[in-house]
Design a protein around this motif. Structure first.
Motif, PDB file in Angstrom:
ATOM      1  N   GLU A  90      23.482  16.423 -11.327  1.00 40.67           N
ATOM      2  CA  GLU A  90      22.314  16.376 -11.114  1.00 40.67           C
ATOM      3  C   GLU A  90      21.253  17.373 -11.239  1.00 40.67           C
ATOM      4  OE1 GLU A  90      21.049  13.463 -10.487  1.00 40.67           O
ATOM      5  OE2 GLU A  90      22.782  12.381 -10.294  1.00 40.67           O
ATOM      6  N   ARG A  91      22.062  18.584 -10.802  1.00 41.31           N
ATOM      7  CA  ARG A  91      20.935  20.023 -11.121  1.00 41.31           C
ATOM      8  C   ARG A  91      20.575  19.922 -12.608  1.00 41.31           C
ATOM      9  NH1 ARG A  91      23.269  24.864  -7.565  1.00 41.31           N
ATOM     10  NH2 ARG A  91      23.376  25.427  -9.668  1.00 41.31           N
TER      11      ARG A  91
ATOM     12  N   ASN B  66      20.529  17.307 -14.755  1.00 38.82           N
ATOM     13  CA  ASN B  66      19.574  16.337 -15.107  1.00 38.82           C
ATOM     14  C   ASN B  66      18.184  16.658 -14.907  1.00 38.82           C
ATOM     15  OD1 ASN B  66      21.771  14.810 -16.187  1.00 38.82           O
ATOM     16  ND2 ASN B  66      22.002  13.832 -14.385  1.00 38.82           N
ATOM     17  N   ILE B  67      18.028  17.159 -13.821  1.00 44.63           N
ATOM     18  CA  ILE B  67      16.470  17.382 -13.255  1.00 44.63           C
ATOM     19  C   ILE B  67      15.976  18.656 -14.016  1.00 44.63           C
ATOM     20  CG2 ILE B  67      15.274  17.847 -11.364  1.00 44.63           C
ATOM     21  CD1 ILE B  67      17.035  15.759  -9.741  1.00 44.63           C
ATOM     22  N   PHE B  68      16.669  19.799 -13.685  1.00 45.72           N
ATOM     23  CA  PHE B  68      15.867  21.069 -14.133  1.00 45.72           C
ATOM     24  C   PHE B  68      16.048  21.446 -15.575  1.00 45.72           C
ATOM     25  CE2 PHE B  68      16.993  22.131  -9.738  1.00 45.72           C
ATOM     26  CZ  PHE B  68      15.690  22.195  -9.101  1.00 45.72           C
TER      27      PHE B  68
ATOM     28  N   GLU C 126      14.987  16.588 -17.543  1.00 46.39           N
ATOM     29  CA  GLU C 126      14.075  16.053 -17.053  1.00 46.39           C
ATOM     30  C   GLU C 126      12.769  17.076 -17.249  1.00 46.39           C
ATOM     31  OE1 GLU C 126      12.000  14.662 -12.806  1.00 46.39           O
ATOM     32  OE2 GLU C 126      14.220  13.843 -13.313  1.00 46.39           O
ATOM     33  N   GLN C 127      12.808  18.109 -16.896  1.00 43.38           N
ATOM     34  CA  GLN C 127      11.891  19.057 -16.876  1.00 43.38           C
ATOM     35  C   GLN C 127      11.766  19.670 -18.164  1.00 43.38           C
ATOM     36  OE1 GLN C 127      11.894  21.775 -13.437  1.00 43.38           O
ATOM     37  NE2 GLN C 127      11.324  19.798 -12.041  1.00 43.38           N
TER      38      GLN C 127
ATOM     39  N   ARG D 273      16.796  25.158  -5.882  1.00 43.44           N
ATOM     40  CA  ARG D 273      17.586  23.998  -6.388  1.00 43.44           C
ATOM     41  C   ARG D 273      17.096  23.042  -5.491  1.00 43.44           C
ATOM     42  NH1 ARG D 273      17.968  27.967  -9.746  1.00 43.44           N
ATOM     43  NH2 ARG D 273      19.668  28.170 -11.153  1.00 43.44           N
TER      44      ARG D 273
ATOM     45  N   ILE E 146      16.362  19.076  -5.129  1.00 41.56           N
ATOM     46  CA  ILE E 146      16.262  18.174  -5.905  1.00 41.56           C
ATOM     47  C   ILE E 146      16.293  16.642  -5.160  1.00 41.56           C
ATOM     48  CG2 ILE E 146      16.877  19.160  -8.124  1.00 41.56           C
ATOM     49  CD1 ILE E 146      19.771  17.738  -7.821  1.00 41.56           C
TER      50      ILE E 146
ATOM     51  N   PRO F  75      16.868  13.010  -7.287  1.00 40.00           N
ATOM     52  CA  PRO F  75      16.906  12.221  -8.810  1.00 40.00           C
ATOM     53  C   PRO F  75      15.734  11.167  -8.552  1.00 40.00           C
ATOM     54  CG  PRO F  75      19.086  12.473  -7.704  1.00 40.00           C
ATOM     55  CD  PRO F  75      18.295  12.875  -6.614  1.00 40.00           C
ATOM     56  N   ALA F  76      15.181  10.902  -9.687  1.00 43.51           N
ATOM     57  CA  ALA F  76      13.986  10.087  -9.731  1.00 43.51           C
ATOM     58  C   ALA F  76      14.482   8.862  -9.223  1.00 43.51           C
ATOM     59  CB  ALA F  76      13.679  10.008 -11.239  1.00 43.51           C
TER      60      ALA F  76
ATOM     61  N   ARG G 159      13.608   8.961  -5.482  1.00 43.71           N
ATOM     62  CA  ARG G 159      12.339   9.527  -4.876  1.00 43.71           C
ATOM     63  C   ARG G 159      11.239   8.622  -4.082  1.00 43.71           C
ATOM     64  NH1 ARG G 159      11.405  12.693 -10.314  1.00 43.71           N
ATOM     65  NH2 ARG G 159      13.549  14.238  -9.994  1.00 43.71           N
TER      66      ARG G 159
END
Length: 155
Positions: A22-23, A25-27, A30-31, A76, A78, A80-81, A84
């Motif tokens: 998940e970290r 995937n986002i950091f 996604e970013q 960290r 987060i 997940p989308a 949210r």
């Protein structure tokens, strides 16, 4: 749906895998920010996360004083989308502060906040202690909480 807080040594391999997935995937994805997500600090940290149907729906890394800064820290962070807008970030952050203050006995907490999230962190008593700067191409602000908040009645 349950909340968990575990020291790195207490995590199962499956839990660690889900957290790092998940970290990343986002950091990273996604970013769109290639950087070393696994930075060596996890080994000495606590990991706070919420599970729902075996999926992580909220996560934060809790760093004791002396790991990243002289103060304790939260990083960290987060959600997940797909999760949210459900209030998980607020509950996650309140639980993180509560753990650091009640269990680790720390009153000062320093964070490196993405600039657009300063109002969110400010609502928990964090104050900016730096000008905006770029970290991996994303505007950040260092923030500090130096007051004890009322303990939460959470389990």
């Amino acid at each position: 749906m349950t909340w968990h807080i575990k020291h790195f040594n207490e995590l199962t391999t499956i839990e660690l895998y889900r957290i790092l997935q998940e970290r990343t995937n986002i950091f990273v994805v996604e970013q769109n920010c290639p950087y070393p997500e696994v930075d060596g600090k996890d080994l000495n940290c606590y990991h706070l996360y919420r599970l729902e149907n075996e999926q992580i729906t909220a996560y934060a890394r809790l760093l004791p004083a002396g790991i990243a800064y002289t103060q304790a820290s939260i990083g960290r962070v987060i959600v997940p989308a797909t999760h949210r807008g459900k209030g998980y970030a607020g509950e996650l952050f309140a639980r993180a502060i509560n753990f650091i203050q009640q269990e680790l006995g720390e009153t000062e907490i320093k964070i490196q906040a993405q600039e657009y999230l300063c109002p969110f962190y400010g609502s928990y008593g964090f104050e900016a202690i730096s000008e905006s700067y770029l970290e991996d191409g994303i505007p950040h602000v260092d923030m500090l909480l130096n007051q004890r908040l009322e303990p939460l009645g959470v389990s």
